[in-house]
Design a protein around this motif. Structure first.
Motif, PDB file in Angstrom:
ATOM      1  N   ILE A   1       0.838  -1.206   0.000  1.00  0.00           N
ATOM      2  CA  ILE A   1       0.000   0.000   0.000  1.00  0.00           C
ATOM      3  C   ILE A   1       0.871   1.253   0.000  1.00  0.00           C
ATOM      4  CG2 ILE A   1      -1.720   1.319   1.292  1.00  0.00           C
ATOM      5  CD1 ILE A   1      -2.797  -1.191  -0.120  1.00  0.00           C
ATOM      6  N   LYS A   2       1.965   1.233   0.762  1.00  0.00           N
ATOM      7  CA  LYS A   2       2.880   2.379   0.781  1.00  0.00           C
ATOM      8  C   LYS A   2       3.464   2.636  -0.614  1.00  0.00           C
ATOM      9  CE  LYS A   2       4.244   1.742   5.621  1.00  0.00           C
ATOM     10  NZ  LYS A   2       5.335   1.298   6.536  1.00  0.00           N
ATOM     11  N   ILE A   3       3.791   1.564  -1.321  1.00  0.00           N
ATOM     12  CA  ILE A   3       4.323   1.703  -2.687  1.00  0.00           C
ATOM     13  C   ILE A   3       3.272   2.337  -3.599  1.00  0.00           C
ATOM     14  CG2 ILE A   3       5.055   0.392  -4.716  1.00  0.00           C
ATOM     15  CD1 ILE A   3       6.270  -1.661  -2.697  1.00  0.00           C
ATOM     16  N   CYS A   4       2.039   1.858  -3.498  1.00  0.00           N
ATOM     17  CA  CYS A   4       0.961   2.396  -4.326  1.00  0.00           C
ATOM     18  C   CYS A   4       0.699   3.864  -3.998  1.00  0.00           C
ATOM     19  CB  CYS A   4      -0.314   1.581  -4.130  1.00  0.00           C
ATOM     20  SG  CYS A   4      -0.222  -0.088  -4.813  1.00  0.00           S
ATOM     21  N   ASN A   5       0.690   4.182  -2.710  1.00  0.00           N
ATOM     22  CA  ASN A   5       0.474   5.567  -2.295  1.00  0.00           C
ATOM     23  C   ASN A   5       1.557   6.482  -2.857  1.00  0.00           C
ATOM     24  OD1 ASN A   5      -0.775   4.748   1.066  1.00  0.00           O
ATOM     25  ND2 ASN A   5      -1.786   4.743  -0.924  1.00  0.00           N
ATOM     26  N   ALA A   6       2.802   6.018  -2.792  1.00  0.00           N
ATOM     27  CA  ALA A   6       3.927   6.827  -3.283  1.00  0.00           C
ATOM     28  C   ALA A   6       3.833   7.055  -4.783  1.00  0.00           C
ATOM     29  CB  ALA A   6       5.241   6.146  -2.940  1.00  0.00           C
ATOM     30  N   ALA A   7       3.235   6.113  -5.500  1.00  0.00           N
ATOM     31  CA  ALA A   7       3.106   6.225  -6.953  1.00  0.00           C
ATOM     32  C   ALA A   7       1.810   6.898  -7.371  1.00  0.00           C
ATOM     33  CB  ALA A   7       3.197   4.832  -7.580  1.00  0.00           C
ATOM     34  N   GLY A   8       0.998   7.287  -6.393  1.00  0.00           N
ATOM     35  CA  GLY A   8      -0.262   7.950  -6.698  1.00  0.00           C
ATOM     36  C   GLY A   8      -1.348   7.011  -7.181  1.00  0.00           C
ATOM     37  N   VAL A   9      -1.233   5.747  -6.838  1.00  0.00           N
ATOM     38  CA  VAL A   9      -2.235   4.753  -7.240  1.00  0.00           C
ATOM     39  C   VAL A   9      -3.286   4.625  -6.139  1.00  0.00           C
ATOM     40  CG1 VAL A   9      -2.646   2.335  -7.842  1.00  0.00           C
ATOM     41  CG2 VAL A   9      -0.547   3.469  -8.590  1.00  0.00           C
ATOM     42  N   ARG A  10      -4.535   4.818  -6.505  1.00  0.00           N
ATOM     43  CA  ARG A  10      -5.639   4.692  -5.539  1.00  0.00           C
ATOM     44  C   ARG A  10      -6.018   3.212  -5.399  1.00  0.00           C
ATOM     45  NH1 ARG A  10      -9.814   8.427  -8.542  1.00  0.00           N
ATOM     46  NH2 ARG A  10      -8.928   7.134 -10.188  1.00  0.00           N
ATOM     47  N   VAL A  11      -5.974   2.746  -4.154  1.00  0.00           N
ATOM     48  CA  VAL A  11      -6.156   1.313  -3.893  1.00  0.00           C
ATOM     49  C   VAL A  11      -7.427   1.067  -3.092  1.00  0.00           C
ATOM     50  CG1 VAL A  11      -5.111  -0.760  -2.930  1.00  0.00           C
ATOM     51  CG2 VAL A  11      -3.649   1.071  -3.817  1.00  0.00           C
ATOM     52  N   GLY A  12      -8.174   0.059  -3.531  1.00  0.00           N
ATOM     53  CA  GLY A  12      -9.344  -0.366  -2.783  1.00  0.00           C
ATOM     54  C   GLY A  12      -9.217  -1.820  -2.373  1.00  0.00           C
ATOM     55  N   ILE A  13      -9.879  -2.190  -1.294  1.00  0.00           N
ATOM     56  CA  ILE A  13      -9.925  -3.585  -0.842  1.00  0.00           C
ATOM     57  C   ILE A  13     -11.374  -3.963  -0.554  1.00  0.00           C
ATOM     58  CG2 ILE A  13      -7.589  -3.509   0.141  1.00  0.00           C
ATOM     59  CD1 ILE A  13      -8.954  -3.335   2.931  1.00  0.00           C
ATOM     60  N   LEU A  14     -11.634  -5.249  -0.517  1.00  0.00           N
ATOM     61  CA  LEU A  14     -12.976  -5.731  -0.187  1.00  0.00           C
ATOM     62  C   LEU A  14     -13.200  -5.744   1.318  1.00  0.00           C
ATOM     63  CD1 LEU A  14     -13.272  -8.682  -2.740  1.00  0.00           C
ATOM     64  CD2 LEU A  14     -14.373  -6.430  -2.884  1.00  0.00           C
ATOM     65  N   GLY A  15     -12.102  -5.742   2.077  1.00  0.00           N
ATOM     66  CA  GLY A  15     -12.216  -5.730   3.534  1.00  0.00           C
ATOM     67  C   GLY A  15     -12.928  -6.957   4.061  1.00  0.00           C
ATOM     68  N   LYS A  16     -13.885  -6.739   4.944  1.00  0.00           N
ATOM     69  CA  LYS A  16     -14.565  -7.864   5.590  1.00  0.00           C
ATOM     70  C   LYS A  16     -15.418  -8.675   4.618  1.00  0.00           C
ATOM     71  CE  LYS A  16     -18.503  -5.032   7.124  1.00  0.00           C
ATOM     72  NZ  LYS A  16     -19.232  -4.547   8.324  1.00  0.00           N
ATOM     73  N   GLU A  17     -15.625  -8.147   3.409  1.00  0.00           N
ATOM     74  CA  GLU A  17     -16.400  -8.890   2.410  1.00  0.00           C
ATOM     75  C   GLU A  17     -15.552  -9.919   1.663  1.00  0.00           C
ATOM     76  OE1 GLU A  17     -19.928  -6.238   0.707  1.00  0.00           O
ATOM     77  OE2 GLU A  17     -17.969  -5.332   0.311  1.00  0.00           O
ATOM     78  N   GLU A  18     -14.239  -9.754   1.714  1.00  0.00           N
ATOM     79  CA  GLU A  18     -13.357 -10.675   0.989  1.00  0.00           C
ATOM     80  C   GLU A  18     -13.315 -12.036   1.666  1.00  0.00           C
ATOM     81  OE1 GLU A  18      -9.312  -9.360  -0.441  1.00  0.00           O
ATOM     82  OE2 GLU A  18      -8.676 -11.019   0.850  1.00  0.00           O
ATOM     83  N   LYS A  19     -13.262 -13.075   0.853  1.00  0.00           N
ATOM     84  CA  LYS A  19     -13.100 -14.437   1.360  1.00  0.00           C
ATOM     85  C   LYS A  19     -11.858 -15.069   0.736  1.00  0.00           C
ATOM     86  CE  LYS A  19     -17.746 -15.928   2.619  1.00  0.00           C
ATOM     87  NZ  LYS A  19     -18.732 -17.024   2.493  1.00  0.00           N
ATOM     88  N   CYS A  20     -11.428 -16.162   1.303  1.00  0.00           N
ATOM     89  CA  CYS A  20     -10.342 -16.941   0.713  1.00  0.00           C
ATOM     90  C   CYS A  20     -10.641 -17.165  -0.765  1.00  0.00           C
ATOM     91  CB  CYS A  20     -10.220 -18.278   1.437  1.00  0.00           C
ATOM     92  SG  CYS A  20      -9.026 -19.421   0.697  1.00  0.00           S
ATOM     93  N   CYS A  21      -9.618 -17.037  -1.603  1.00  0.00           N
ATOM     94  CA  CYS A  21      -9.844 -17.240  -3.041  1.00  0.00           C
ATOM     95  C   CYS A  21     -10.257 -18.673  -3.342  1.00  0.00           C
ATOM     96  CB  CYS A  21      -8.585 -16.874  -3.824  1.00  0.00           C
ATOM     97  SG  CYS A  21      -7.206 -18.035  -3.613  1.00  0.00           S
ATOM     98  N   GLY A  22      -9.964 -19.590  -2.423  1.00  0.00           N
ATOM     99  CA  GLY A  22     -10.377 -20.990  -2.588  1.00  0.00           C
ATOM    100  C   GLY A  22      -9.320 -21.889  -3.175  1.00  0.00           C
TER     101      GLY A  22
END
Length: 661
Positions: free
Chosen positions: A446-467
């Motif tokens: 996330i720090k790398i993305c922030n430094a490059a100006g990339v806006r990052v989103g996550i699913l947070g509590k909605e994310e599940k194991c990819c399986g």
């Protein structure tokens, strides 16, 4: 005197009819042998491996005549290839003789083999035969005297080496006696273009013409019937791989590496899942057993076999063949054994190195599916607990959904449910979400993305194991259930691009989810970071450091991503010392194939073996690109007594430390 020779010298044109008659009988016997084997292949299920035929033919030609897969390994690879090329030249030479003696000369009075072309022809064939004989001698020494560990020698091996040697020697004997009776006396200049034949001829130079003619007829017929015997024995011995291995190049799986058939769990009338009988396999799975050359390259590179576990990829393929051709009703899982099946890390090293293009991994996964879906078997209680945790809490640790995004505290990252406007969705994965050590990797990314100006989103509590671990362990049902929920969320948020720090998530979201309806670009963070560096978007100041790098199986062998991570580390100031097994030859960390959830109870520890390879380089830092690998190496350094000598870090951590704020 023009450079040429009488094709049927001494034996006469009267041999043509019986020669073709015996050849027809031999070819018919050979064809019948393969017909009977095809009947066994048909026990398997239908599978189309003749689509995109032009692409397949190109692969066949490249791999057969270029011996590309055979030459991937030093040692026996080179002599095998040289022997093959020598035999091909001899075969082409035989076709030219046939074309002239039986067609062009009697029908059109056209002589092909004459003048400078004949001299070149004679020289090439002599050298090709000599090289083939020399390589065969070397391979015989290796198999019968050196006897490398694990290389099983059978009756077929003796038959092959003796018969091929006899064919080559009798060919040279017949040629040498002919030269002694003709060229040695009448055209010694021409004899020099057959150096091996000339050497043999000199050994018989003292014999009279009658004796030479009798010897020539003897060797000619012996050579001919040895060749006929060779043709007849092809389908009934290991010689069959002369046809089945090239055929496997034609029948190669053209899909993306790592594709597994997605089971339709809702198919009406479906009552049996996975493989436990030969009839459950595809015909190609059975055919693979005939294509296998028993070279043991897959076995030598298998991390399970190397660490004294009961899995040999070669043996699994051979056992399928033994059951198919011997007792097709036998239970395959009992034949192979559960311990062998559960030992596989699905690293794909076996398939990557196989010169015969045999497909090992999916056979094992299909048998695992039967174990889980039909028999409720798992490799251990700890795996059952982890699987239940994924079903209930969406992660193998049993942690609450609500805590999945806690690691983001203090970071500029958005949650998709809050109406995020982002450039990429970061699919975090279970380890980066809940494991403290891997949370540092996620924070660094996330720090790398922030430094490059990339806006990052996550699913947070909605994310599940990819399986992915579920699927590799055989639990297709739970995999599809968790995958379906992830896919529904990603589609709902209209995500355009996903980046993940986990190669297992990368493969699953970017390849396997497509079968379930997700069509979104998915990129590994090493590739993403390299693109930021190349665009000049990442403010980074390199600092010199020495390291060795581990190519994770699911990034290197599965996705062909080996150059990009090294480029990133070089840009960060790194000086690499490669391990003896790197790139496509990389040695597994031991966590793949769902093994990250299972205790390693058999043999020695794979992660310790890999850590010691890193230690041997003398580099103080081992860098990984996968949460599974990082976890395994942290443990391996402790249990392998490497603390103080070696430290493991993730690529993102190294890059984040060099960001200019």
């Amino acid at each position: 005197m023009e450079a040429t020779r009488e094709i049927y010298w001494n034996v006469g044109y009267g041999v043509i009819l019986p020669m073709y008659l015996f050849t027809a009988i031999a070819v018919a016997a050979c064809a019948y042998g393969f017909y009977k084997r095809v009947e066994v292949y048909r026990q398997g299920k239908e599978l189309n491996r003749l689509d995109n035929l032009s692409e397949r033919i190109v692969l066949l030609v490249k791999n057969l005549f270029g011996q590309i897969r055979v030459l991937r390994v030093s040692g026996p690879g080179v002599p095998h290839a040289l022997f093959f090329w020598g035999f091909v030249i001899l075969f082409i030479g035989t076709l030219l003789v046939m074309a002239q003696a039986d067609f062009s000369q009697p029908l059109f009075n056209v002589v092909i083999l004459k003048g400078s072309f004949y001299k070149l022809y004679s020289l090439l064939l002599d050298l090709a035969g000599f090289v083939a004989l020399l390589m065969l001698f070397g391979l015989s020494l290796r198999r019968f005297l050196v006897r490398p560990e694990g290389l099983k020698t059978t009756r077929d091996d003796y038959l092959m080496h003796i018969l091929l040697t006899a064919i080559l020697l009798t060919g040279f004997f017949a040629e040498g006696v002919r030269i002694a009776a003709t060229e040695l006396k009448n055209n010694p200049e021409l004899a020099r273009f057959s150096p091996i034949g000339l050497f043999v001829a000199n050994q018989f130079a003292g014999l009279d013409d009658q004796s030479l003619k009798q010897l020539h007829k003897l060797w000619w017929w012996v050579h001919f019937f040895l060749v006929m015997g060779f043709i007849v024995t092809i389908p009934f011995s290991k010689f069959r791989h002369l046809f089945t291995t090239p055929a496997n190049y034609l029948l190669t799986d053209l899909r993306e590496k790592g594709v597994i058939a997605t089971i339709n769990l809702e198919e009406e009338g479906a009552e049996h899942f996975g493989v436990d009988k030969v009839a459950d396999l595809s015909w190609k799975d059975i055919f693979d057993a005939d294509a296998c050359t028993s070279c043991k390259r897959c076995q030598d590179r298998c991390p399970a076999w190397t660490t004294d576990k009961p899995l040999s990829p070669m043996k699994v393929v051979q056992q399928i063949g033994e059951v198919a051709f011997g007792n097709s009703g036998a239970n395959l899982i009992e034949t192979v054994s559960q311990d062998a099946l559960w030992s596989c890390t699905t690293c794909r090293s076996c398939q990557e190195i196989c010169p015969a293009n045999v497909e090992h991994v999916n056979k094992i996964l299909d048998m695992r599916r039967n174990l889980v879906l039909m028999q409720g078997e798992f490799p251990g209680e700890e795996v059952m607990v982890a699987v239940n945790n994924i079903e209930v809490n969406g992660n193998p640790f049993g942690m609450a959904y609500a805590g999945r995004g806690d690691w983001t505290a203090g970071l500029d990252v958005q949650v998709m449910a809050d109406g995020a406007d982002v450039d990429i969705l970061y699919f975090v994965g279970c380890y980066a979400s809940f494991d403290k050590r891997n949370q540092e990797v996620a924070r660094s990314f996330i720090k790398i993305c922030n430094a490059a100006g990339v806006r990052v989103g996550i699913l947070g509590k909605e994310e599940k194991c990819c399986g992915e671990p579920l699927r590799k362990l055989g639990n297709e049902y739970l995999y599809q259930m968790t995958a379906g929920e992830n896919i529904e969320l990603i589609k709902a948020y209209e995500v355009k691009k996903i980046v993940t720090t986990c190669p297992h998530c990368l493969n699953t979201l970017g390849r396997d989810y497509r079968d379930l309806g997700l069509d979104v670009a998915v990129e590994h963070y090493t590739v993403f970071i390299e693109s930021l560096i190349n665009k000049g978007a990442l403010p980074m100041e390199p600092h010199q450091f020495d390291y060795t790098y581990h190519d994770s199986c699911y990034l290197g062998r599965y996705k062909d991503i080996t150059r990009e991570p090294r480029n990133v580390l070089h840009a960060a100031g790194g000086r690499i010392t490669e391990m003896k097994k790197s790139g496509y030859e990389s040695f597994c960390c031991g966590a793949g194939g769902g093994r990250i959830l299972a205790e390693e109870k058999l043999g020695s520890r794979i992660n310790v073996t890999r850590v010691r390879m890193a230690q041997e380089t003398g580099a103080p830092l081992l860098i990984s690109n996968c949460p599974f690998c990082l976890t395994m190496f942290e443990d391996g350094i402790k249990t392998g007594d490497c603390e103080g000598e070696l430290k493991v870090r993730d690529l993102a951590e190294v890059v984040a430390e060099r960001i200019i704020l």
